[in-house]
Design a protein around this motif. Structure first.
Motif, PDB file in Angstrom:
ATOM      1  N   PRO A   1       5.586 -29.217  36.750  1.00  0.00           N
ATOM      2  CA  PRO A   1       6.702 -28.462  37.394  1.00  0.00           C
ATOM      3  C   PRO A   1       7.969 -29.263  37.812  1.00  0.00           C
ATOM      4  CG  PRO A   1       4.886 -27.278  37.773  1.00  0.00           C
ATOM      5  CD  PRO A   1       4.488 -28.689  37.309  1.00  0.00           C
ATOM      6  N   GLU A   2       7.680 -30.300  38.515  1.00  0.00           N
ATOM      7  CA  GLU A   2       8.369 -31.195  39.201  1.00  0.00           C
ATOM      8  C   GLU A   2       8.580 -32.385  38.307  1.00  0.00           C
ATOM      9  OE1 GLU A   2      10.220 -31.172  42.013  1.00  0.00           O
ATOM     10  OE2 GLU A   2       9.090 -29.038  42.317  1.00  0.00           O
ATOM     11  N   ILE A   3       8.344 -32.300  36.986  1.00  0.00           N
ATOM     12  CA  ILE A   3       8.686 -33.076  35.731  1.00  0.00           C
ATOM     13  C   ILE A   3       8.148 -34.438  36.136  1.00  0.00           C
ATOM     14  CG2 ILE A   3      10.782 -33.898  34.086  1.00  0.00           C
ATOM     15  CD1 ILE A   3      12.320 -31.575  35.209  1.00  0.00           C
ATOM     16  N   GLU A   4       6.873 -34.657  36.855  1.00  0.00           N
ATOM     17  CA  GLU A   4       6.305 -36.133  37.157  1.00  0.00           C
ATOM     18  C   GLU A   4       5.882 -36.535  35.802  1.00  0.00           C
ATOM     19  OE1 GLU A   4       3.308 -35.836  39.963  1.00  0.00           O
ATOM     20  OE2 GLU A   4       3.171 -38.078  39.981  1.00  0.00           O
ATOM     21  N   HIS A   5       5.706 -35.742  34.786  1.00  0.00           N
ATOM     22  CA  HIS A   5       5.270 -36.288  33.541  1.00  0.00           C
ATOM     23  C   HIS A   5       6.065 -36.931  32.508  1.00  0.00           C
ATOM     24  CE1 HIS A   5       7.092 -32.393  32.674  1.00  0.00           C
ATOM     25  NE2 HIS A   5       7.044 -32.556  31.339  1.00  0.00           N
ATOM     26  N   GLN A   6       7.527 -36.949  33.174  1.00  0.00           N
ATOM     27  CA  GLN A   6       8.676 -37.796  32.217  1.00  0.00           C
ATOM     28  C   GLN A   6       9.249 -38.866  33.388  1.00  0.00           C
ATOM     29  OE1 GLN A   6       9.425 -36.890  29.444  1.00  0.00           O
ATOM     30  NE2 GLN A   6       8.156 -35.093  29.063  1.00  0.00           N
ATOM     31  N   THR A   7       8.191 -39.332  34.145  1.00  0.00           N
ATOM     32  CA  THR A   7       8.599 -40.525  34.913  1.00  0.00           C
ATOM     33  C   THR A   7       8.359 -41.615  34.014  1.00  0.00           C
ATOM     34  OG1 THR A   7       6.300 -40.514  35.876  1.00  0.00           O
ATOM     35  CG2 THR A   7       8.217 -39.565  37.228  1.00  0.00           C
ATOM     36  N   ALA A   8       8.793 -42.822  34.241  1.00  0.00           N
ATOM     37  CA  ALA A   8       8.623 -44.058  33.297  1.00  0.00           C
ATOM     38  C   ALA A   8       7.403 -44.413  33.747  1.00  0.00           C
ATOM     39  CB  ALA A   8       9.659 -45.322  33.983  1.00  0.00           C
ATOM     40  N   ALA A   9       6.633 -44.181  34.822  1.00  0.00           N
ATOM     41  CA  ALA A   9       5.180 -44.615  35.112  1.00  0.00           C
ATOM     42  C   ALA A   9       4.245 -43.693  34.597  1.00  0.00           C
ATOM     43  CB  ALA A   9       4.895 -44.352  36.734  1.00  0.00           C
ATOM     44  N   PHE A  10       4.474 -42.533  34.253  1.00  0.00           N
ATOM     45  CA  PHE A  10       3.716 -41.732  33.237  1.00  0.00           C
ATOM     46  C   PHE A  10       3.736 -41.975  31.895  1.00  0.00           C
ATOM     47  CE2 PHE A  10       1.737 -37.939  31.396  1.00  0.00           C
ATOM     48  CZ  PHE A  10       0.316 -38.095  31.904  1.00  0.00           C
ATOM     49  N   LEU A  11       5.057 -41.970  31.471  1.00  0.00           N
ATOM     50  CA  LEU A  11       5.097 -42.459  30.163  1.00  0.00           C
ATOM     51  C   LEU A  11       4.701 -43.552  29.726  1.00  0.00           C
ATOM     52  CD1 LEU A  11       8.865 -40.976  29.878  1.00  0.00           C
ATOM     53  CD2 LEU A  11       6.925 -39.849  28.799  1.00  0.00           C
ATOM     54  N   GLU A  12       4.348 -44.687  30.437  1.00  0.00           N
ATOM     55  CA  GLU A  12       3.671 -45.965  30.185  1.00  0.00           C
ATOM     56  C   GLU A  12       2.196 -45.535  29.953  1.00  0.00           C
ATOM     57  OE1 GLU A  12       3.871 -49.981  30.506  1.00  0.00           O
ATOM     58  OE2 GLU A  12       5.483 -48.650  30.601  1.00  0.00           O
ATOM     59  N   LYS A  13       1.707 -44.462  30.637  1.00  0.00           N
ATOM     60  CA  LYS A  13       0.330 -43.979  30.363  1.00  0.00           C
ATOM     61  C   LYS A  13       0.275 -43.372  29.072  1.00  0.00           C
ATOM     62  CE  LYS A  13      -0.973 -44.424  35.051  1.00  0.00           C
ATOM     63  NZ  LYS A  13      -1.479 -45.805  35.179  1.00  0.00           N
ATOM     64  N   ASN A  14       1.177 -42.308  28.743  1.00  0.00           N
ATOM     65  CA  ASN A  14       1.281 -41.794  27.541  1.00  0.00           C
ATOM     66  C   ASN A  14       2.812 -41.333  27.090  1.00  0.00           C
ATOM     67  OD1 ASN A  14       0.956 -39.871  25.431  1.00  0.00           O
ATOM     68  ND2 ASN A  14      -0.051 -38.244  26.597  1.00  0.00           N
ATOM     69  N   PRO A  15       2.957 -42.022  25.906  1.00  0.00           N
ATOM     70  CA  PRO A  15       4.523 -42.022  25.633  1.00  0.00           C
ATOM     71  C   PRO A  15       4.875 -40.439  25.161  1.00  0.00           C
ATOM     72  CG  PRO A  15       3.335 -43.632  24.468  1.00  0.00           C
ATOM     73  CD  PRO A  15       2.283 -42.839  25.373  1.00  0.00           C
ATOM     74  N   SER A  16       4.131 -39.744  25.100  1.00  0.00           N
ATOM     75  CA  SER A  16       4.424 -38.388  24.765  1.00  0.00           C
ATOM     76  C   SER A  16       4.637 -37.394  25.972  1.00  0.00           C
ATOM     77  CB  SER A  16       3.375 -37.536  23.734  1.00  0.00           C
ATOM     78  OG  SER A  16       2.407 -37.154  24.663  1.00  0.00           O
ATOM     79  N   GLY A  17       4.348 -37.918  27.232  1.00  0.00           N
ATOM     80  CA  GLY A  17       4.612 -37.151  28.311  1.00  0.00           C
ATOM     81  C   GLY A  17       3.335 -36.144  28.481  1.00  0.00           C
ATOM     82  N   ALA A  18       2.522 -36.073  27.785  1.00  0.00           N
ATOM     83  CA  ALA A  18       1.565 -34.852  27.949  1.00  0.00           C
ATOM     84  C   ALA A  18       0.403 -35.315  28.908  1.00  0.00           C
ATOM     85  CB  ALA A  18       0.961 -34.373  26.594  1.00  0.00           C
ATOM     86  N   VAL A  19      -0.266 -34.090  29.525  1.00  0.00           N
ATOM     87  CA  VAL A  19      -1.413 -34.364  30.265  1.00  0.00           C
ATOM     88  C   VAL A  19      -2.584 -33.331  29.434  1.00  0.00           C
ATOM     89  CG1 VAL A  19      -0.798 -34.661  32.585  1.00  0.00           C
ATOM     90  CG2 VAL A  19      -0.811 -32.316  31.548  1.00  0.00           C
ATOM     91  N   PRO A  20      -3.738 -34.063  29.566  1.00  0.00           N
ATOM     92  CA  PRO A  20      -4.343 -35.010  30.222  1.00  0.00           C
ATOM     93  C   PRO A  20      -4.458 -36.263  29.567  1.00  0.00           C
ATOM     94  CG  PRO A  20      -6.230 -33.982  28.998  1.00  0.00           C
ATOM     95  CD  PRO A  20      -4.694 -33.401  28.652  1.00  0.00           C
ATOM     96  N   VAL A  21      -4.732 -37.627  30.492  1.00  0.00           N
ATOM     97  CA  VAL A  21      -4.947 -38.819  30.083  1.00  0.00           C
ATOM     98  C   VAL A  21      -6.155 -39.261  30.586  1.00  0.00           C
ATOM     99  CG1 VAL A  21      -3.894 -41.180  30.217  1.00  0.00           C
ATOM    100  CG2 VAL A  21      -2.298 -39.335  29.626  1.00  0.00           C
ATOM    101  N   LEU A  22      -6.897 -39.960  29.856  1.00  0.00           N
ATOM    102  CA  LEU A  22      -7.945 -40.687  30.576  1.00  0.00           C
ATOM    103  C   LEU A  22      -7.708 -42.052  30.580  1.00  0.00           C
ATOM    104  CD1 LEU A  22     -11.254 -40.674  31.158  1.00  0.00           C
ATOM    105  CD2 LEU A  22     -11.554 -40.960  28.721  1.00  0.00           C
ATOM    106  N   GLU A  23      -7.939 -42.512  31.765  1.00  0.00           N
ATOM    107  CA  GLU A  23      -7.802 -44.049  32.124  1.00  0.00           C
ATOM    108  C   GLU A  23      -9.241 -44.637  32.374  1.00  0.00           C
ATOM    109  OE1 GLU A  23      -4.025 -45.892  34.224  1.00  0.00           O
ATOM    110  OE2 GLU A  23      -5.632 -45.746  35.907  1.00  0.00           O
ATOM    111  N   LEU A  24      -9.480 -45.581  31.541  1.00  0.00           N
ATOM    112  CA  LEU A  24     -10.867 -46.279  31.826  1.00  0.00           C
ATOM    113  C   LEU A  24     -10.731 -47.263  32.929  1.00  0.00           C
ATOM    114  CD1 LEU A  24     -11.709 -46.722  27.817  1.00  0.00           C
ATOM    115  CD2 LEU A  24     -12.091 -44.699  29.431  1.00  0.00           C
ATOM    116  N   ASP A  25     -11.913 -47.943  33.325  1.00  0.00           N
ATOM    117  CA  ASP A  25     -11.782 -48.849  34.112  1.00  0.00           C
ATOM    118  C   ASP A  25     -11.082 -50.110  34.052  1.00  0.00           C
ATOM    119  OD1 ASP A  25     -13.015 -47.090  35.685  1.00  0.00           O
ATOM    120  OD2 ASP A  25     -15.151 -47.928  35.475  1.00  0.00           O
ATOM    121  N   ASP A  26     -11.051 -50.516  32.715  1.00  0.00           N
ATOM    122  CA  ASP A  26     -10.301 -51.625  32.207  1.00  0.00           C
ATOM    123  C   ASP A  26      -8.855 -51.518  31.938  1.00  0.00           C
ATOM    124  OD1 ASP A  26      -9.926 -50.430  29.829  1.00  0.00           O
ATOM    125  OD2 ASP A  26     -10.819 -51.870  28.598  1.00  0.00           O
ATOM    126  N   GLY A  27      -8.235 -50.234  32.311  1.00  0.00           N
ATOM    127  CA  GLY A  27      -6.842 -49.937  32.187  1.00  0.00           C
ATOM    128  C   GLY A  27      -6.585 -49.166  30.914  1.00  0.00           C
TER     129      GLY A  27
END
Lengths: 206, 206
Positions: free
Chosen positions: A36-62
């Motif tokens: 709701p605060e549009i954090e899914h569209q920040t550059a930091a999150f779009l780096e993790k998922n370019p489509s900006g959607a949750v969920p994202v799983l991050e493995l220990d190797d990044g």
């Protein structure tokens, strides 16, 4: 492992159930992305998922994995026997097919209805909406439910005798339909009985 | 095994490539379903796939598998090492994610454009069309291509160093874009170079 999510949203809920089914929830750090605060569209999150959607799983190797089917597939294979996505090629194929049918026919259809034919998450988040298409997806969701009801007339779970990721997807789809105020027809008795059975599983009821 | 298809259509072509990659084509009997003659809507075919879509894989025990991802998963696991869908949980997850991105972002977007914003397969087959939504999907397909171009700037294939089902899906998506007269922007040089590399594979060039 980390899971980036927004608790209570439909797609993150699919992964919460998969983690509970696999007894993996305590091995995961959950990180909330404030949609709701549009954090899914920040550059930091779009780096993790370019489509900006949750969920994202991050493995220990990044490595970051998005798309619920890919995340579930991973979780199912890193712990114990694969129980959610099937053991043999034939089991795997039937589960994958039924998962996709539940996704395209119910969950995605409900989601498109919600995001296009209703105010959805509000104008700041939704952007482009196509109400006509959204309305049409409501009918598609109802047709999808009718299909699943027919499947469940012949077997206890969507892909056969055992609970699988197909059931998770369909269950979350029905919950989203309730939220979006799509009334699930009462005559779908097999679907209703299955839904009660699934809701009683420890991974969901707990 | 039998594969019900309509030769030349995009989704059956995905399975033709997977069969060739796995050296399985000569173990399959291909059965043509005459979509222009609406044979995909006959009761006999809807029994095999309730959504009426080709392709469908029929196993020797009569089990029918639809959805290209499920069919490819099956073929990849019944013959040899799994080379199209990944060997380790992490490889599998990355391939599954990239496959879904290529599918949702390019192939499905192009398909929706074709079936909704153009005459598609004609009024007898298309039924309901939503031109506004279809037009919007053209932009989505172009955004999907831009994304894939960026991925291919960093690695030779969509899921890493090896060809996978994600590449099959994207390759067929670009071919469908040509057919639907969606012009692929020339500045996507990584995508163009990858496309030439994929087109030269024996499974496609032969």
């Amino acid at each position: 492992m980390k899971v980036y999510e927004f608790e209570g949203f439909p797609n993150p809920a699919r992964i919460r159930i998969a983690l509970a089914e696999k007894n993996l929830a305590d091995q995961v750090e959950f990180v909330q992305i404030d949609v709701p605060e549009i954090e899914h569209q920040t550059a930091a999150f779009l780096e993790k998922n370019p489509s900006g959607a949750v969920p994202v799983l991050e493995l220990d190797d990044g490595t970051t994995i998005s798309e619920c089917t890919a995340i579930t597939e991973y979780l199912d294979h890193v712990a114990g026997e694969p129980t959610l996505t099937g053991r043999t090629p034939q089991e795997r194929a039937v589960i994958s097919m039924m998962q996709r049918r539940a996704e395209a026919g119910v969950l995605d259809a409900v989601s498109t209805y919600f995001h296009h034919a209703t105010p959805g998450l509000g104008p700041d988040i939704e952007g482009y909406q196509c109400a006509e298409w959204g309305d049409h997806q409501r009918d598609r969701a109802l047709a999808g439910m009718a299909y699943l009801d027919g499947v469940l007339a012949a077997r206890p779970y969507l892909a056969g005798d055992a609970f699988s990721v197909a059931d998770i997807t369909a269950f979350i789809g029905l919950g989203f339909a309730d939220f979006a105020k799509i009334e699930i027809p009462e005559e779908y008795g097999y679907l209703a009985a299955w839904r009660e059975r699934v809701a009683a599983r420890p991974s969901i009821a707990a």
